[in-house]
Each structure stands twice: as structure tokens, then as C-alpha cells.
Design a protein around this motif. Structure first.
Motif, short mmCIF file in Angstrom:
data_model
loop_
_atom_site.label_atom_id
_atom_site.label_comp_id
_atom_site.label_asym_id
_atom_site.label_seq_id
_atom_site.Cartn_x
_atom_site.Cartn_y
_atom_site.Cartn_z
N ILE A 53 0.61 -1.62 0.01
CA ILE A 53 -0.32 -0.13 -0.19
C ILE A 53 1.32 1.03 0.35
O ILE A 53 0.33 2.35 -0.85
CB ILE A 53 -0.85 -0.28 1.47
CG1 ILE A 53 -2.01 -1.33 1.26
CG2 ILE A 53 -2.04 1.33 1.86
CD1 ILE A 53 -2.37 -1.47 2.23
N VAL A 54 1.82 1.50 1.07
CA VAL A 54 2.93 2.70 1.20
C VAL A 54 4.54 2.61 0.16
O VAL A 54 4.48 3.41 -0.16
CB VAL A 54 3.28 3.07 2.73
CG1 VAL A 54 2.02 2.56 2.85
CG2 VAL A 54 3.82 1.37 2.96
N GLY A 55 4.03 1.50 -0.46
CA GLY A 55 5.40 1.35 -1.19
C GLY A 55 6.82 0.81 -0.65
O GLY A 55 8.16 1.44 -0.62
N ALA A 56 6.74 0.46 0.69
CA ALA A 56 7.74 -0.22 1.33
C ALA A 56 8.60 -1.40 0.54
O ALA A 56 8.08 -1.97 0.50
CB ALA A 56 7.42 -0.33 2.85
N SER A 57 9.83 -1.27 1.03
CA SER A 57 10.72 -3.00 0.70
C SER A 57 10.99 -3.70 1.90
O SER A 57 10.91 -3.33 3.37
CB SER A 57 12.14 -2.39 0.14
OG SER A 57 12.62 -3.06 -0.27
N LEU A 132 -3.87 -1.50 8.85
CA LEU A 132 -4.92 -1.96 7.38
C LEU A 132 -6.28 -1.77 7.90
O LEU A 132 -6.79 -1.21 5.96
CB LEU A 132 -4.26 -3.31 7.31
CG LEU A 132 -4.96 -4.48 6.14
CD1 LEU A 132 -3.45 -4.05 5.18
CD2 LEU A 132 -4.57 -6.15 5.91
N ILE A 133 -6.41 -1.87 8.58
CA ILE A 133 -8.04 -1.51 8.58
C ILE A 133 -8.74 0.45 8.19
O ILE A 133 -9.02 0.01 7.47
CB ILE A 133 -8.47 -1.82 10.04
CG1 ILE A 133 -8.92 -3.60 9.58
CG2 ILE A 133 -10.13 -1.18 10.45
CD1 ILE A 133 -9.41 -3.89 11.18
N SER A 134 -7.36 0.83 8.69
CA SER A 134 -6.96 2.46 8.76
C SER A 134 -7.38 3.10 6.90
O SER A 134 -7.60 3.11 6.34
CB SER A 134 -6.59 2.83 9.86
OG SER A 134 -6.66 2.91 10.83
N TYR A 135 -6.63 2.24 6.15
CA TYR A 135 -5.89 1.92 5.06
C TYR A 135 -6.59 1.09 4.07
O TYR A 135 -6.96 2.36 2.89
CB TYR A 135 -4.80 1.28 4.73
CG TYR A 135 -3.41 2.58 4.88
CD1 TYR A 135 -3.28 2.96 4.21
CD2 TYR A 135 -2.14 1.81 6.03
CE1 TYR A 135 -1.98 3.82 3.95
CE2 TYR A 135 -1.22 2.32 5.98
CZ TYR A 135 -0.93 3.59 5.45
OH TYR A 135 -0.04 4.58 5.38
N SER A 136 -7.70 0.25 4.66
CA SER A 136 -8.43 -0.25 3.86
C SER A 136 -9.85 1.29 3.91
O SER A 136 -10.30 1.24 2.89
CB SER A 136 -9.38 -1.14 4.32
OG SER A 136 -8.43 -2.13 4.23
N PRO A 147 -0.80 7.79 0.05
CA PRO A 147 -0.02 9.16 0.43
C PRO A 147 0.06 9.32 1.23
O PRO A 147 1.13 10.33 2.00
CB PRO A 147 -0.66 10.65 -0.43
CG PRO A 147 -2.01 10.34 -0.61
CD PRO A 147 -2.01 9.03 -1.01
N LEU A 148 -0.55 8.75 2.73
CA LEU A 148 -1.10 8.24 4.04
C LEU A 148 0.08 7.92 4.57
O LEU A 148 0.14 6.76 4.17
CB LEU A 148 -2.86 8.50 4.53
CG LEU A 148 -3.55 8.63 3.61
CD1 LEU A 148 -4.58 8.38 3.92
CD2 LEU A 148 -3.67 10.70 4.26
N SER A 149 0.37 7.95 5.09
CA SER A 149 1.15 7.66 6.74
C SER A 149 0.45 7.49 8.01
O SER A 149 0.33 8.79 8.76
CB SER A 149 2.04 7.94 6.97
OG SER A 149 3.38 8.09 6.05
N ILE A 150 -0.66 6.52 8.08
CA ILE A 150 -0.99 5.81 9.09
C ILE A 150 -0.47 5.53 10.05
O ILE A 150 0.33 4.18 9.95
CB ILE A 150 -2.19 5.39 8.38
CG1 ILE A 150 -3.18 6.22 7.88
CG2 ILE A 150 -3.07 4.87 9.68
CD1 ILE A 150 -4.40 5.40 7.32
N TYR A 221 -5.76 14.80 5.72
CA TYR A 221 -7.07 14.50 6.10
C TYR A 221 -7.44 12.48 6.03
O TYR A 221 -6.95 12.46 4.82
CB TYR A 221 -7.98 15.84 5.43
CG TYR A 221 -7.64 17.21 5.52
CD1 TYR A 221 -9.01 17.54 6.48
CD2 TYR A 221 -7.05 17.92 4.65
CE1 TYR A 221 -8.72 18.62 7.26
CE2 TYR A 221 -7.23 18.74 5.29
CZ TYR A 221 -7.98 19.93 6.08
OH TYR A 221 -8.21 21.49 6.70
N VAL A 222 -8.44 12.45 6.47
CA VAL A 222 -9.14 10.84 6.23
C VAL A 222 -10.69 10.87 5.40
O VAL A 222 -11.28 12.42 5.14
CB VAL A 222 -9.38 10.33 7.52
CG1 VAL A 222 -7.62 10.51 7.67
CG2 VAL A 222 -9.75 10.61 8.22
N ASN A 223 -10.93 10.12 4.90
CA ASN A 223 -12.29 10.30 4.14
C ASN A 223 -12.95 9.76 5.42
O ASN A 223 -13.14 9.60 6.60
CB ASN A 223 -12.24 8.50 3.19
CG ASN A 223 -11.29 8.92 2.14
OD1 ASN A 223 -10.78 8.37 2.26
ND2 ASN A 223 -12.05 8.70 1.14
#
Length: 433
Positions: A53-57, A132-136, A147-150, A221-223
């Protein structure tokens, strides 16, 4: 007056110990919905999903480069919350499986010497699931990477529904977003275990997450959340009430305001009970029977924060911090009470600042309140910079344990210890109400 749920958990503590220590563990519980071939989200894949989701390795050297590339995602952030579409609770609903019964090879990571489940590992899984729930909830199909860092801001509450967690029975985690502010998200999760042919509840957890920009420097901001139906509306209102309660508790903190009249009387009574009646001196103090000075109920630890324990944003994983704090708190309660304690609740874990990789993390556990068989433990964590010699608080953890026997009374000697005692009493009262 203790709540019926609390009394039930307290009576179950000795049952749990007997069940595992005497070899009375039930037969492996394999849930039918974890049969091979089912498209389930495995607990080991949650962290992998977050990295995507964030493009981390997964590589330490590549990870730093991937994080530096996230800076360019700032232009994708919403200028206001009204620019984002409203989401429903079902949009963030997730079901994650920990097949301890179906996949025996998983058990060693979660197993204790006493053939029980390591609750610190469960805390790690809950923390990853909450993210993961928050990113969903904030998912945008038009974007390749979020683009969010949660990150986790607060563990509001974890209530144990039962003490027994079998090491050879499948576990299911479910959860979704229940409340949203402008930049914060409340996620509720439930853990259940398959035993005797059915799932039974084990715990309920409430986490509060915050959204930051790609560099994790400012709020984002979040949805908004749109409840559908009376049941979801009730959950949303409970989230609003939780926010108000947290503000009230922060306002009434003993670090900000004086104790109440009733609390001042408690402190004075403790003081009078320790005075030496043979002298007319405020300095001469005696320890009452079946009591322990608070100074003698501490346990400390040190962790060197290696890259292995990093999160997807190149900081130390919050679940790792919770696991280490819990294990130290449990050990302190164990040595203090003289028996193997069981967890009743986790309350008000505040993440004040991130822990950087390479930090020296100092953990200090303190038994701050006792009542009957109950032990309230506070764990304070701080990072120490050997160059500047500065200490900075990162987290404060609160755990409520119950022993299988009556424990000594904890007695404060100084005013500072008296405030710790009152703070512990407040957290304990919130748990048993």
C-alpha cells in the motif's frame, strides 16, 4: 462493586493455569473456514499488504530509498476532508485468520513455556490489523500507492472476554472503522477462537489511528464516515463519546490538576497508616502488614532497537513496543504477586512520539495499585540519547492483571508515588466499571 464480566474473568484465572499446566489442553481446533484453498487473509500477509500500500521494501537498504521516494506523493493529499468521498463501515471491514490449529508450524512463534499463547504477539497482530483497517477506509483505487502515513496514536481499550487462549485452535480477527474525525480514525477489532465446534469471543479492542503526510511530519485528511442503519449509527456515537471521554480524562490528569477531595483523603489515610505511633515524627514511617513499598515493586528493561523491528515507515513497530511493555509488566506482576497472573485489560496506551531505529529504549514497570487479587501495572518507556544524555518519553502503558491469590497492598511513600497510586486506581476503576 466489580462488574459480572470482571468477576468471571477473575475466577477463570486459576482455571486457565490448571488447564495448561496439567496438560488439560483441548484437542486441536481446526475451523472449517480455514480449510486449505479458501481465499483468506492470513495474519502473516497483513504486513506484506501494508508494504504494498505504501510502497515499502522488505530490504533494509531498499527500504530507505523507497521511503525517500514517498515525498513526491504529497501532491496527492486532499486539501480538505470535503474533497474526499464518504466511506461506509463495510468498506473497511476485514477478517484475518491466525490458523494455530490448522497450521501447527505457526505455533512456535506464539507459544509460551507454559503451553499458552503469548499475548504480546497478539498485540503485534492487532496493531498491524488496525493500520490495515484504516488504509482500507482511505483506499483510493486511482492511486498506485497511498500518500498517507497512518500510525497508531492510542490504544484506547482492550477488554478480555476470557483468559483461555488455546495454542492449538484457530483464531479469527475481525474489525472495521467505527468513527472518523478530520485526521483521526477509530478502529474496533474482535478476536475469537474456534473451540468445541464453534467460535467464542476472546477480546474486544479499540485503537485510535492518525493520518500524516508521506513524510510523517504533519496531519493529513481522511475520508469521512457515513453510518448506515441504527447499529452503525450507535457505533459512531460511541466513537464520539470515546473522544469526549478521552478529552475529559486528559483534562483531569494528575499531571495537570490536583487530586479530588476524596483522593486527597485516600492519600492522607495511607500516610497515617504508615506513621510510627511510638514517635511524634512525620519522617518515621513503618510498613503495614501484608504490604510492599512502591519503591520495591519495580522492574526495568532495556531494548536496542534494531532494523528488524521497523514498521513500514522506517520507525520501530508499535506492536513490538507493546509486546515488550506487556511482557515486562507481566513479569513484574508475576514477581510481585508470587503467581502467574492473567491479563484482564489493556487501557490507555499513549504513543507520544515515534521510536527511531538504533535507539536505546528504556522500559520501567511499576506496580502502582492493588486490590484483592488484582494488580495494576504502569509501564513507562523512553529513549535515551547517549550523546546528549537526554531522556524522552515515548509511551505509557497501563495493564490490569489478576492473580490466582491475594496480593500484598502497595504503599506509596512520596507524593509522586501517591499520584502514581491514584492514577493506577483511576485506571483500575475504569476497567471494573
Amino acid at each position: 462493586m466489580l462488574s459480572p464480566r470482571f468477576l468471571l474473568l477473575r475466577s477463570a484465572a486459576s482455571v486457565t493455569t490448571r488447564s495448561f499446566c496439567s496438560g488439560g489442553v483441548s484437542k486441536p481446533g481446526r475451523a472449517p473456514d480455514m480449510a486449505e484453498g479458501n481465499p483468506l487473509l492470513h495474519v502473516s500477509n497483513v504486513r506484506n499488504r501494508l508494504r504494498e500500500i505504501v510502497g515499502a521494501s522488505t530490504n533494509w537498504s531498499d527500504h530507505q530509498q523507497a521511503m525517500s521516494e514517498r515525498v513526491s506523493l504529497s501532491s496527492m493529499l486532499a486539501k480538505s476532508q470535503s474533497d474526499l468521498p464518504a466511506k461506509s463501515m463495510k468498506d473497511s471491514y476485514l477478517e484475518v485468520h491466525l490458523p494455530l490449529g490448522s497450521e501447527p508450524q505457526l505455533r512456535e512463534k506464539y507459544l509460551t513455556f507454559h503451553n499458552t499463547v503469548r499475548f504480546g504477539r497478539i498485540l503485534e497482530d492487532l496493531d498491524s490489523l488496525a493500520v490495515l483497517i484504516s488504509y482500507s477506509h482511505t483506499y483510493n483505487g486511482a492511486l498506485k500507492r497511498s500518500p498517507l502515513s497512518i500510525v497508531t496514536a492510542l490504544v484506547d481499550k482492550i477488554d478480555m472476554r476470557q483468559h483461555i487462549i488455546y495454542p492449538d485452535c484457530d483464531i479469527k480477527f475481525t474489525g472495521h472503522v467505527t468513527w472518523v474525525g478530520k485526521t483521526s480514525i477509530e478502529a474496533k477489532m474482535h478476536m475469537s477462537q474456534f473451540h468445541n465446534g464453534a467460535y467464542s469471543p476472546v477480546l474486544d479492542a479499540t485503537f485510535v489511528m492518525v493520518a500524516r503526510d508521506p513524510e510523517n511530519k504533519r496531519a493529513a485528511y481522511v475520508n469521512p464516515l457515513k453510518p448506515e442503519g441504527p447499529e452503525e449509527e450507535k457505533l459512531f456515537q460511541e466513537g464520539e463519546a470515546n473522544k469526549i471521554r478521552r478529552v475529559d480524562l486528559s483534562t483531569a490528569s494528575l499531571l495537570k490538576v490536583a487530586p479530588t477531595d476524596e483522593e486527597r483523603k485516600i492519600v492522607h489515610s495511607l500516610f497515617l497508616n504508615t506513621l510510627d505511633t511510638k514517635t511524634v515524627s512525620f519522617r518515621s514511617r513503618l510498613l503495614p502488614p501484608s504490604s510492599v513499598w512502591m519503591e520495591d515493586a519495580k522492574l526495568k528493561g532495556l531494548e536496542i532497537c534494531h532494523p528488524q523491528e521497523r514498521n513500514i515507515f522506517n520507525r520501530i513497530f508499535g506492536g513490538f513496543l507493546m509486546r515488550k511493555a506487556y511482557e515486562l509488566g507481566w513479569a513484574n506482576a508475576c514477581s510481585f504477586g508470587g503467581g502467574r497472573p492473567s491479563l484482564v485489560a489493556v487501557d490507555d496506551i499513549l504513543f507520544q512520539r515515534p521510536v527511531e531505529i538504533g535507539s536505546l529504549l528504556l522500559l520501567s514497570s511499576q506496580v502502582c495499585y492493588t486490590q484483592g487479587k488484582n494488580i495494576q501495572v504502569r509501564v513507562h518507556s523512553e529513549v535515551f540519547d547517549p550523546l546528549t544524555r537526554q531522556h524522552n518519553t515515548t509511551n505509557v502503558f497501563h495493564f490490569t492483571f489478576v492473580s490466582d491469590r491475594d496480593v500484598p497492598n502497595i504503599i506509596p511513600m512520596t507524593y509522586g508515588e501517591s499520584m502514581l497510586y491514584l492514577d493506577g486506581k483511576r485506571h483500575f476503576n475504569q476497567t471494573v466499571e
